[in-house]
Design an enzyme around this catalytic site. Structure first.
Site, PDB file in Angstrom:
ATOM      1  N   TYR A   1       0.836  -1.200   0.000  1.00 57.66           N
ATOM      2  CA  TYR A   1       0.000   0.000   0.000  1.00 57.66           C
ATOM      3  C   TYR A   1       0.868   1.245   0.000  1.00 57.66           C
ATOM      4  O   TYR A   1       2.066   1.180   0.248  1.00 57.66           O
ATOM      5  CB  TYR A   1      -0.961  -0.003   1.195  1.00 57.66           C
ATOM      6  CG  TYR A   1      -0.318   0.335   2.517  1.00 57.66           C
ATOM      7  CD1 TYR A   1       0.476  -0.586   3.194  1.00 57.66           C
ATOM      8  CD2 TYR A   1      -0.488   1.593   3.098  1.00 57.66           C
ATOM      9  CE1 TYR A   1       1.066  -0.266   4.409  1.00 57.66           C
ATOM     10  CE2 TYR A   1       0.102   1.921   4.317  1.00 57.66           C
ATOM     11  CZ  TYR A   1       0.875   0.978   4.965  1.00 57.66           C
ATOM     12  OH  TYR A   1       1.468   1.296   6.165  1.00 57.66           O
TER      13      TYR A   1
ATOM     14  N   LYS B   1       6.502  -1.935   2.014  1.00 62.31           N
ATOM     15  CA  LYS B   1       5.288  -1.362   2.611  1.00 62.31           C
ATOM     16  C   LYS B   1       4.108  -2.317   2.382  1.00 62.31           C
ATOM     17  O   LYS B   1       3.211  -2.043   1.574  1.00 62.31           O
ATOM     18  CB  LYS B   1       5.025   0.034   2.035  1.00 62.31           C
ATOM     19  CG  LYS B   1       4.103   0.884   2.909  1.00 62.31           C
ATOM     20  CD  LYS B   1       4.172   2.334   2.517  1.00 62.31           C
ATOM     21  CE  LYS B   1       3.170   3.214   3.253  1.00 62.31           C
ATOM     22  NZ  LYS B   1       3.337   3.276   4.693  1.00 62.31           N
TER      23      LYS B   1
ATOM     24  N   GLU C   1      11.761   2.582  14.523  1.00 60.21           N
ATOM     25  CA  GLU C   1      10.855   3.620  13.999  1.00 60.21           C
ATOM     26  C   GLU C   1       9.568   3.567  14.800  1.00 60.21           C
ATOM     27  O   GLU C   1       9.445   2.804  15.757  1.00 60.21           O
ATOM     28  CB  GLU C   1      10.583   3.384  12.507  1.00 60.21           C
ATOM     29  CG  GLU C   1       9.923   2.052  12.204  1.00 60.21           C
ATOM     30  CD  GLU C   1       9.654   1.828  10.719  1.00 60.21           C
ATOM     31  OE1 GLU C   1       9.455   2.807   9.980  1.00 60.21           O
ATOM     32  OE2 GLU C   1       9.617   0.645  10.318  1.00 60.21           O
TER      33      GLU C   1
ATOM     34  N   LEU D   1      10.885   1.206   7.524  1.00 61.43           N
ATOM     35  CA  LEU D   1      10.303   1.619   6.250  1.00 61.43           C
ATOM     36  C   LEU D   1      10.999   2.922   5.842  1.00 61.43           C
ATOM     37  O   LEU D   1      11.095   3.847   6.664  1.00 61.43           O
ATOM     38  CB  LEU D   1       8.801   1.860   6.398  1.00 61.43           C
ATOM     39  CG  LEU D   1       8.154   2.330   5.101  1.00 61.43           C
ATOM     40  CD1 LEU D   1       8.008   1.164   4.124  1.00 61.43           C
ATOM     41  CD2 LEU D   1       6.811   2.978   5.339  1.00 61.43           C
TER      42      LEU D   1
HETATM   43  N1  PDD Z   1       2.646   4.964   7.339  1.00 58.07           N
HETATM   44  N2  PDD Z   1       7.236   3.804   9.115  1.00 58.07           N
HETATM   45  C1  PDD Z   1       6.091   3.111   9.111  1.00 58.07           C
HETATM   46  C2  PDD Z   1       6.045   1.784   9.769  1.00 58.07           C
HETATM   47  C3  PDD Z   1       4.951   3.655   8.483  1.00 58.07           C
HETATM   48  O1  PDD Z   1       3.812   2.948   8.448  1.00 58.07           O
HETATM   49  C4  PDD Z   1       5.035   4.943   7.897  1.00 58.07           C
HETATM   50  C5  PDD Z   1       3.860   5.587   7.219  1.00 58.07           C
HETATM   51  C6  PDD Z   1       6.257   5.624   7.944  1.00 58.07           C
HETATM   52  C7  PDD Z   1       6.445   6.982   7.298  1.00 58.07           C
HETATM   53  O2  PDD Z   1       6.428   6.875   5.899  1.00 58.07           O
HETATM   54  P1  PDD Z   1       5.972   8.093   4.986  1.00 58.07           P
HETATM   55  O3  PDD Z   1       6.766   9.294   5.417  1.00 58.07           O
HETATM   56  O4  PDD Z   1       6.309   7.674   3.621  1.00 58.07           O
HETATM   57  O5  PDD Z   1       4.508   8.278   5.217  1.00 58.07           O
HETATM   58  C8  PDD Z   1       7.343   5.017   8.558  1.00 58.07           C
HETATM   59  C9  PDD Z   1       1.455   5.438   6.700  1.00 58.07           C
HETATM   60  C10 PDD Z   1       1.250   6.908   6.819  1.00 58.07           C
HETATM   61  C11 PDD Z   1       0.280   4.614   7.169  1.00 58.07           C
HETATM   62  O6  PDD Z   1       0.478   3.413   7.326  1.00 58.07           O
HETATM   63  O7  PDD Z   1      -0.810   5.142   7.340  1.00 58.07           O
END
Ligand code: PDD
Length: 293
Positions: free
Chosen positions: A33, A149, A181, A206
């Site tokens: 996703y 992801k 994280e 991630l």
């Molecule tokens: N998640 N780490 C994890 C485990 C995440 O699920 C996310 C973002 C991030 C930050 O990634 P980005 O800057 O590309 O949004 C780091 C999204 C927002 C979600 O699952 O809703």
């Protein structure tokens, strides 16, 4: 407010939108996703999100279900149908529908694609950022390839829920004594030398797109970014902390495990970085045509 979802080529009312019970995303979490933000009808960090989507798919031996222009056209149509200009868009691609067998289904199985959009309230995000949030540390229970992801997010959900039940906003996940994280964000600290420290890319985190852009913004402002793991004790001694995600932008962290970070208020480095991130994304977005007029 009408809520409309895109499901495998059709725009459907969100209440009725559904996938097959033999979808591999539903049965095996065999899919990926993306979550991306559109402000005033324009993508923020557009290339980063599409690049990561392609990479996640390729790590699962899948390819993009449609071209980028086609995907953007669908997202634009979805925003119009939902009458949204500021929106969080969720795109999910799974290996499709097949009789339940662990090994991949036959070639030619059509991937499933679902896209939803929900309103994004930038003012509410600003208000949260002015207060900052608390995080709770806990053991990182996830698999060894969280750089992909995938929709397999059960440990992340359990961690987030545990944090919320303890009155914290986000969970910080700890592996071998180091913070990897957040449950849905990247984790950062600022030390006494003013260095911004965040876990390096690799299989343990991630690669956040907001993280990537925030690094560029920090470097443009001559802030030193050090990509290395840090311990919980180091985080508790830090002058500042913050988290990044497409949903949160740059969000100051004011407490870790109930103890204040630095002054216990959003710190100046996080605030400057947040402003720079907002400025950069709106400028770059402004140079591109609106996804939705
Ligand atoms: N998640 N780490 C994890 C485990 C995440 O699920 C996310 C973002 C991030 C930050 O990634 P980005 O800057 O590309 O949004 C780091 C999204 C927002 C979600 O699952 O809703």
């Amino acid at each position: 407010m009408p809520r409309v979802a895109y499901v495998n080529g059709r725009y459907e009312s969100l209440a009725d939108a559904a996938v097959n019970v033999e979808d591999r995303g539903y049965q095996f979490a065999d899919g990926i996703y993306e979550v991306c933000l559109l402000v005033d009808g324009r993508f923020w960090d557009e290339d980063g999100h599409f690049d990561r989507m392609e990479r996640s798919l390729s790590e699962l031996s899948m390819s993009m279900p449609m071209s980028r222009p086609a995907l953007k056209a669908v997202i634009a149509a979805l925003l119009r149908k939902n009458r949204l200009k500021n929106a969080l868009v969720y795109v999910q691609v799974t290996r499709g529908v097949a009789a339940r067998n662990h090994a991949f289904p036959p070639d030619g199985t059509v991937p499933s694609i679902v896209i939803t959009a929900k309103p994004y309230n930038l003012a509410a995000n600003e208000a949260l950022a002015s207060r900052g949030v608390g995080v709770l540390t806990m053991s990182d229970q996830r698999w060894a390839r969280v750089d992909i992801k995938t929709v397999s997010l059960l440990p992340n959900c359990l961690a987030k829920q545990a944090a919320r039940e303890a009155g914290a906003f986000e969970a910080w996940l700890v592996r071998d004594g180091k913070v990897t994280e957040g449950a849905s964000s990247n984790a950062w600290i600022v030390n006494g030398k003013g260095e911004l420290i965040t876990h390096p890319l690799g299989h343990e985190i991630l690669g956040g797109i907001t993280r990537q852009t925030a690094i560029r913004c920090a470097e443009e402002m001559q802030m030193k970014v050090v990509e290395r793991a840090f311990t919980v004790a180091e985080a508790q001694r830090a002058h500042e902390a913050f988290i990044t995600a497409a949903t949160l932008l740059v969000m100051p962290v004011v407490s870790i495990d109930g103890r204040p970070v630095g002054s216990g208020k959003p710190g100046p480095v996080a605030q400057r970085l947040r402003e720079a991130y907002l400025r950069r994304c709106s400028e770059i977005a402004g140079e591109r045509p609106r996804a939705i007029a």
